[in-house]
Write a protein that holds these residues in place. Structure first.
Motif, mmCIF file in Angstrom:
data_model
loop_
_atom_site.group_PDB
_atom_site.id
_atom_site.type_symbol
_atom_site.label_atom_id
_atom_site.label_comp_id
_atom_site.label_asym_id
_atom_site.label_seq_id
_atom_site.Cartn_x
_atom_site.Cartn_y
_atom_site.Cartn_z
ATOM 1 N N HIS A 56 0.806 -1.234 0.000
ATOM 2 C CA HIS A 56 0.000 0.000 0.000
ATOM 3 C C HIS A 56 0.838 1.283 0.000
ATOM 4 O O HIS A 56 0.273 2.376 0.037
ATOM 5 N N ASN A 57 2.165 1.152 -0.001
ATOM 6 C CA ASN A 57 3.050 2.323 -0.044
ATOM 7 C C ASN A 57 2.835 3.260 1.154
ATOM 8 O O ASN A 57 2.862 4.476 1.046
ATOM 9 N N ILE A 58 2.572 2.628 2.314
ATOM 10 C CA ILE A 58 2.358 3.373 3.571
ATOM 11 C C ILE A 58 3.408 2.906 4.570
ATOM 12 O O ILE A 58 3.630 1.700 4.722
ATOM 13 N N TYR A 59 4.007 3.862 5.269
ATOM 14 C CA TYR A 59 5.079 3.516 6.215
ATOM 15 C C TYR A 59 4.668 3.844 7.643
ATOM 16 O O TYR A 59 4.217 4.960 7.930
ATOM 17 N N ILE A 60 4.787 2.858 8.543
ATOM 18 C CA ILE A 60 4.552 3.074 9.978
ATOM 19 C C ILE A 60 5.784 2.569 10.733
ATOM 20 O O ILE A 60 6.727 2.079 10.140
ATOM 21 N N LYS A 61 5.766 2.689 12.057
ATOM 22 C CA LYS A 61 6.890 2.208 12.879
ATOM 23 C C LYS A 61 6.450 0.986 13.682
ATOM 24 O O LYS A 61 5.411 1.009 14.342
ATOM 25 N N ASP A 62 7.271 -0.067 13.636
ATOM 26 C CA ASP A 62 7.042 -1.155 14.601
ATOM 27 C C ASP A 62 7.927 -0.882 15.818
ATOM 28 O O ASP A 62 8.680 0.079 15.842
ATOM 29 N N SER A 63 7.811 -1.721 16.840
ATOM 30 C CA SER A 63 8.493 -1.438 18.119
ATOM 31 C C SER A 63 9.710 -2.311 18.372
ATOM 32 O O SER A 63 10.204 -2.360 19.498
ATOM 33 N N THR A 64 10.204 -2.994 17.335
ATOM 34 C CA THR A 64 11.283 -3.957 17.584
ATOM 35 C C THR A 64 12.551 -3.317 18.126
ATOM 36 O O THR A 64 13.319 -3.968 18.812
ATOM 37 N N GLU A 65 12.779 -2.043 17.835
ATOM 38 C CA GLU A 65 14.002 -1.396 18.346
ATOM 39 C C GLU A 65 13.811 -0.819 19.747
ATOM 40 O O GLU A 65 14.721 -0.218 20.307
ATOM 41 N N LYS A 66 12.618 -0.964 20.300
ATOM 42 C CA LYS A 66 12.340 -0.424 21.640
ATOM 43 C C LYS A 66 12.621 -1.481 22.711
ATOM 44 O O LYS A 66 12.476 -2.677 22.472
ATOM 45 N N THR A 67 12.999 -1.002 23.893
ATOM 46 C CA THR A 67 13.214 -1.909 25.027
ATOM 47 C C THR A 67 11.877 -2.090 25.737
ATOM 48 O O THR A 67 11.444 -1.220 26.486
ATOM 49 N N GLN A 68 11.207 -3.198 25.467
ATOM 50 C CA GLN A 68 9.907 -3.483 26.084
ATOM 51 C C GLN A 68 9.569 -4.959 25.883
ATOM 52 O O GLN A 68 10.060 -5.583 24.940
ATOM 53 N N PRO A 69 8.712 -5.523 26.735
ATOM 54 C CA PRO A 69 8.284 -6.908 26.520
ATOM 55 C C PRO A 69 7.427 -6.999 25.257
ATOM 56 O O PRO A 69 6.746 -6.032 24.898
ATOM 57 N N ASP A 70 7.459 -8.135 24.592
ATOM 58 C CA ASP A 70 6.624 -8.386 23.402
ATOM 59 C C ASP A 70 6.753 -7.292 22.344
ATOM 60 O O ASP A 70 5.758 -6.908 21.702
ATOM 61 N N ALA A 71 7.950 -6.779 22.166
ATOM 62 C CA ALA A 71 8.150 -5.622 21.267
ATOM 63 C C ALA A 71 7.597 -5.859 19.867
ATOM 64 O O ALA A 71 7.103 -4.924 19.227
#
Length: 370
Positions: free
Chosen positions: A329-344
């Motif tokens: 869909h040519n849409i960009y969002i952020k996932d949380s994999t680079e964040k320090t948190q459980p179940d990122a």
């Protein structure tokens, strides 16, 4: 619209484009996609600001800009504070680098948070304090106790927090400052997204700064004023010794002429700025309600212009959804994999844009979630 055939385009397919852009930190406008990752105010500055900068382009390019003393006065006029309490940075990131990287002997940061505070600190100088899971609320008493235990001389609270978009109550921050003051710990409160919270005047600590000698407020103007390319941020503190320590780390011409000129004309546009923030909030609130209708999705009530979501348990992971959204869909969002948190991998952060773009994102999200 800038042509997509520029020297920046090191990709042949949409998948390659995703790989390339996911490693970039800006310049997105050159690549023709919808950016729900970065956190802009899309309704400011008004056209008149661009016209003014355009009309003055010769002087702005050909001449040296002013230095800290004048810049601090310009910010002081905007926020109603004396210049000696203010340090102006080339974006908040420049000041974060000084705080985390040069001044703090031991800095404590609640996580997940804006990564730059941790990234800028030398190894062994930073303590990550996990937010309460799964609510992501900051427990002030536990945070203060941990700061004291690890002998932190600097503590950071981002409010509303990034990525969670959750506000820390003003009364909690005052209590935290008082607890830390007895242990010679500076409290840095990052209010970069506070303009998008309800009753901003009542919850900002800017006007109370003189009462708390161990408090400094940091603000990125890029986000709220929609001027990411101009790079302006500031720190405000009534602790003049601390202000001097930060100021001494900044080089003489750290702000360019365009940013300086923007600060000079900004007071004329107070009402337009307030109106733009109201529009951002109205769009975000509709977006929040629509996201809440997605079955199985946990949507955190936002205080900023972005929304933090936990994906349904049976849906694809954050990184997979982020990638599919972009490729299909040519849409960009952020996932949380680079964040320090459980179940990122189960979390995503979505910037609110216009109502029309937000609706398209929701349809696209539903399309790629499973």
């Amino acid at each position: 619209m800038i042509s997509t055939h520029t020297m920046d385009n090191n990709y042949k397919t949409q998948a390659e484009k995703y790989q390339y852009l996911s490693k970039q930190h800006g310049g997105y406008y050159r690549h023709n996609f919808t950016d729900h990752a970065y956190l802009y105010n899309l309704y400011f500055p008004p056209k008149e600001v661009f016209a003014h900068l355009k009309d003055n382009i010769h002087n702005l390019v050909l001449n040296y800009p002013v230095a800290q003393d004048v810049l601090a006065k310009l910010i002081g006029e905007i926020i109603g504070q004396p210049a000696d309490r203010i340090i102006v940075g080339n974006g908040a990131a420049e000041i974060i680098k000084i705080l985390s990287g040069h001044l703090a002997k031991k800095i404590i940061v609640p996580v997940p948070s804006f990564n730059e505070y941790v990234n800028a600190a030398p190894e062994g100088h930073v303590v990550e304090f996990p937010l309460e899971f799964p609510s992501f609320q900051l427990d002030i008493d536990k945070f203060a106790a941990e700061a004291i235990k690890v002998e932190a001389d600097m503590a950071v609270v981002v409010t509303p927090n990034n990525p969670t978009s959750i506000l820390v109550p003003k009364s909690d921050l005052i209590r935290l400052a008082q607890k830390l003051n007895e242990h010679n710990c500076m409290l840095i409160i990052d209010e970069s997204f506070l303009d998008f919270a309800e009753n901003k005047e009542q919850i900002s600590l800017e006007q109370n700064i003189a009462e708390y000698p161990n408090m400094a407020i940091l603000k990125s103007m890029s986000k709220a004023y929609g001027i990411c390319g101009l790079r302006i941020g500031y720190m405000l503190t009534a602790n003049l010794k601390f202000a001097d320590a930060v100021r001494n780390e900044i080089h003489i011409w750290n702000i360019n002429g365009f940013a300086e000129e923007f600060l000079r004309i900004l007071p004329k546009y107070k009402q337009e700025f307030k109106d733009s923030c109201q529009k951002v909030k109205a769009d975000r609130d509709i977006f929040y309600e629509n996201l809440c209708e997605i079955k199985g999705m946990i949507v955190f009530k936002p205080d900023a212009n972005y929304i933090f979501c936990r994906l349904p348990d049976d849906a694809l992971s954050g990184p997979e959804i982020t990638k599919h959204l972009f490729i299909k869909h040519n849409i960009y969002i952020k996932d949380s994999t680079e964040k320090t948190q459980p179940d990122a991998t189960r979390y995503i952060r979505i910037a609110s844009r216009t109502n029309e773009e937000n609706k398209k994102l929701i349809e696209a999200l539903k399309d790629v979630m499973y």
